[in-house]
Design a protein around this motif. Structure first.
Motif, mmCIF file in Angstrom:
data_model
loop_
_atom_site.group_PDB
_atom_site.id
_atom_site.type_symbol
_atom_site.label_atom_id
_atom_site.label_comp_id
_atom_site.label_asym_id
_atom_site.label_seq_id
_atom_site.Cartn_x
_atom_site.Cartn_y
_atom_site.Cartn_z
ATOM 1 N N LYS A 59 1.070 3.892 -3.020
ATOM 2 C CA LYS A 59 0.713 5.287 -2.738
ATOM 3 C C LYS A 59 1.830 6.226 -3.169
ATOM 4 N N LEU A 65 -2.469 3.902 -6.486
ATOM 5 C CA LEU A 65 -3.665 3.467 -5.786
ATOM 6 C C LEU A 65 -4.909 3.834 -6.590
ATOM 7 N N ASN A 66 -5.944 3.036 -6.413
ATOM 8 C CA ASN A 66 -7.209 3.247 -7.124
ATOM 9 C C ASN A 66 -7.018 3.173 -8.639
ATOM 10 N N SER A 67 -6.236 2.185 -9.055
ATOM 11 C CA SER A 67 -6.061 1.887 -10.475
ATOM 12 C C SER A 67 -5.896 0.382 -10.621
ATOM 13 N N LEU A 116 -13.820 0.117 -10.613
ATOM 14 C CA LEU A 116 -12.589 -0.657 -10.773
ATOM 15 C C LEU A 116 -12.639 -2.002 -10.066
ATOM 16 N N TRP A 117 -13.716 -2.260 -9.354
ATOM 17 C CA TRP A 117 -13.798 -3.489 -8.578
ATOM 18 C C TRP A 117 -13.862 -4.719 -9.466
ATOM 19 N N TYR A 138 0.836 -1.208 0.000
ATOM 20 C CA TYR A 138 0.000 0.000 0.000
ATOM 21 C C TYR A 138 0.872 1.260 0.000
ATOM 22 N N LEU A 150 -8.445 -0.436 -4.158
ATOM 23 C CA LEU A 150 -9.380 0.170 -5.106
ATOM 24 C C LEU A 150 -10.528 0.827 -4.345
ATOM 25 N N LYS A 151 -10.685 2.113 -4.514
ATOM 26 C CA LYS A 151 -11.718 2.846 -3.805
ATOM 27 C C LYS A 151 -12.978 3.033 -4.654
ATOM 28 N N GLU A 152 -12.822 3.157 -5.951
ATOM 29 C CA GLU A 152 -13.965 3.392 -6.831
ATOM 30 C C GLU A 152 -14.570 2.062 -7.277
ATOM 31 N N GLN A 153 -15.874 1.987 -7.221
ATOM 32 C CA GLN A 153 -16.565 0.743 -7.542
ATOM 33 C C GLN A 153 -16.398 0.362 -9.008
#
Length: 280
Positions: free
Chosen positions: A139, A144-146, A229-230, A135, A224-227
């Motif tokens: 970061k 992150l979040n990709s 990309l889940w 992590y 992953l924070k955005e749905q």
């Protein structure tokens, strides 16, 4: 004779314990809303009746699959995310782990045993231990979040190196020396001798890589924070009485690819696991 029968009985019972939840899941995915509420209403707090599980529903229906496959566009987005992340992660494992395994298994150089011991230690570490360093690195690299947040840590896994190196260790040294005397270069020896002999190990490592990445939950949930990309492993509709059958249907659909891949690569997988137990 009696001992053999007892062993078969015990193994059969153990297999039933493994397969029974899968049969229940497949049967529950064919239940309608009314029957789901009637059988599992107590689980959702909608009734006080005891749970009445069954392998097959009394009134099978394909409505949960219709709702999942035709009325849930988010399912296809997550399915594509799983295919993308799993495919690139396994391709990265092949690109990184294959030459590393060849070096550890077939070549001789100073510090080889020590470096391979480090790989084994990394392999034995629970993934929860490495999630925090991963992590922080992701970061720092602004990844992150990709999709790369899931792909890169999986691509550098140490486990494929361990499995493939064991197969490359079985290559006779005189065979490689003879190929070198005949004019074959390092690349030719690797491609014409190493890859064919190590094919079971390569296939088993790739199958295990697909299964691990496809079913990953903690890593995508953390990185992953955005749905949007889940992956599919995080696709869980709201667990209520009217959506429970859709959740079962999603689980069955998500299992088709890894189960099919496991069945096709079962032979190579067994050889890879057997080879990984060879002592040096």
């Amino acid at each position: 004779m009696i001992k053999r029968v007892m062993v078969r009985v015990v193994l059969t019972v153990m297999c039933l314990f493994v397969w029974l939840p899968l049969f229940l899941m497949a049967g529950n995915s064919l239940m309608g809303e009314w029957e789901m509420l009637d059988r599992f209403g107590a689980v959702f707090g909608a009734a006080n009746r005891p749970v009445k599980a069954a392998l097959l529903p009394s009134y099978p229906t394909l409505k949960p699959y219709v709702e999942l496959l035709l009325d849930s566009p988010g399912f296809y987005v997550m399915f594509w995310n799983s295919c993308l992340q799993t495919g690139l992660a396994v391709a990265g494992q092949l690109l990184v782990a294959l030459p590393a395994a060849w070096a550890f298994g077939a070549l001789s150089f100073k510090g080889r045993r020590g470096m391979f011991l480090i790989y084994i230690i990394l392999m034995l570490q629970p993934f929860q231990v490495t999630m925090v360093p991963n992590y922080l690195v992701l970061k720092r690299l602004s990844l992150l979040n990709s999709h790369l947040a899931v792909i890169l840590p999986a691509a550098w896994s140490a486990f494929p190196v361990f499995i493939m190196a064991k197969f490359f260790e079985t290559i006779p040294r005189p065979l490689m020396e003879a190929a070198g005397l005949d004019g074959a270069g390092s690349w030719m020896i690797f491609w014409k001798i190493g890859v064919p002999i190590g094919k079971p190990g390569i296939v088993s490592a790739m199958v295990l890589g697909v299964l691990e990445t496809w079913n990953a939950i903690e890593q995508p949930m953390t990185f992953l924070k955005e749905q949007r990309l889940w992956p599919l492993s995080l696709y869980l509709p709201e667990i209520t009485a009217d959506k429970a059958a859709v959740a079962w249907a999603a689980s069955v659909t998500a299992m088709i690819l890894p189960v099919s891949l496991f069945v096709m690569g079962q032979g190579a997988l067994e050889q890879g696991i057997a080879a990984s137990g060879i002592k040096e």
